[in-house]
Enzyme design. Structure first.
Site, short mmCIF file in Angstrom:
data_model
loop_
_atom_site.label_atom_id
_atom_site.label_comp_id
_atom_site.label_asym_id
_atom_site.label_seq_id
_atom_site.Cartn_x
_atom_site.Cartn_y
_atom_site.Cartn_z
N LYS A 97 0.84 -1.09 0.07
CA LYS A 97 -0.04 -0.06 0.06
C LYS A 97 1.01 1.28 0.03
O LYS A 97 0.60 2.15 -0.69
CB LYS A 97 -1.01 -0.04 1.13
N GLN A 133 -5.36 -1.75 9.21
CA GLN A 133 -5.01 -3.09 8.83
C GLN A 133 -5.76 -4.00 9.69
O GLN A 133 -5.36 -4.30 10.81
CB GLN A 133 -3.53 -2.91 8.70
N ASP A 155 -11.11 2.57 3.95
CA ASP A 155 -11.74 1.33 3.63
C ASP A 155 -13.27 0.99 3.25
O ASP A 155 -13.56 0.07 2.76
CB ASP A 155 -11.16 0.22 4.65
#
Length: 293
Positions: free
Chosen positions: A57, A101, A124
């Site tokens: 990422k 995460q 997200d």
């Protein structure tokens, strides 16, 4: 072995194309906004898979011109400390997207922490506010993996409207939002899961089959309708007798590729698309910041 017949849906190539477009957009917007877009990825502990994902990422961010405000915390970090950091990032005008995460260590409640992120910085697309917008068919940040699947179907001009779609898996990360996005595009959607009876009979009815369970080779050739589009969201690390590890999906690729018309590989299918959608969400929030200047 018979030769493969299914055409590959190349997520890696599309992800690169999306990243090129985002890079150009950032170069256009940056002089107006006066700063680059910013993404903060919060990682707790050292889950080996997460370490790789976070590194990918951050590399992708650098490639398109997004500033990284990543933070790595020891495994034993408490919820209070993380909530404080999220509150700071919510207020930080340099940060457009915040991502936790997953998976988190067991003592932390991922849902409670996700609720702390400002919906407009929810890179997200998992905040209940953004999930609610998806349910209502309203614009908003979308969950990255299913959004990546939809972008890939669109890129290859694969018709969703009127098709029978089966999603195997009902997680809040993939299964549920995936079903909603397919429904939004007028597919007839069935969700199958671990309690479903006679899974093969359900999956054989699918024109579009999405496997998102986390079980290696769960979907075999006899479970797939000839000519179906098969999307493999699974990312499973398997180790052979010699101790060599490799990534496989939820689909028995070699077998299913001889039945399906289209298939996504693992790796190189949905994984890169998930990261591309994360960057896209961050740039979407960045674009909105023009309204607050």
């Amino acid at each position: 072995m018979l030769s493969q017949t299914a055409k590959i849906l190349d997520g890696k190539a599309l992800a690169q194309k999306i990243q090129r477009n985002l890079k150009e957009e950032i170069q256009t917007l940056q002089p107006k906004i006066g700063r680059p877009p910013g993404l903060a990825v919060l990682m707790v502990g050292d889950n080996p898979g997460s370490v790789v994902y976070v590194r990918n990422k951050e590399k992708s961010c650098a490639k398109v011109g997004i500033a990284s405000f990543g933070r790595h915390f020891p495994t034993q970090t408490g919820a209070d400390e993380l909530e404080e950091v999220i509150a700071e990032l919510n207020q930080d005008s340099r940060v457009d997207g915040i991502l936790i995460q997953l998976p988190l260590p067991e003592h932390l409640d991922a849902i409670a922490l996700l609720h702390q992120i400002k919906p407009e910085k929810d890179a997200d697309g998992l905040h209940p506010m953004n999930m609610g917008r998806l349910v209502r068919g309203e614009a908003g940040l979308r969950s990255c993996t299913p959004a990546g699947v939809m972008a890939l179907l669109s890129e290859y001009n694969l018709q969703v409207k009127g098709k029978q779609a089966v999603v195997v898996g009902r997680s809040i990360l993939v299964g549920k939002p995936m079903a909603l996005m397919l429904l939004e595009e007028n597919a007839t959607v069935t969700i199958a899961h671990s309690r479903s009876q006679n899974l093969a009979a359900i999956t054989r009815g699918a024109d579009i089959l999405v496997a998102a369970v986390g079980k290696p080779d769960l979907i075999t050739a006899e479970m797939v309708k000839p000519g179906a589009v098969v999307i493999d969201v699974g990312m499973n690390r398997v180790v052979d007798a010699q101790g060599n590890g490799r990534l496989v999906g939820d689909v028995d690729y070699a077998g299913v590729a001889q039945v399906a018309e289209y298939i996504t590989p693992v790796p190189g299918g949905i994984g890169p698309m998930t990261v591309a959608m994360l960057l896209q969400n961050t740039v979407h929030s960045y674009r909105q910041s023009i309204n607050h200047l």
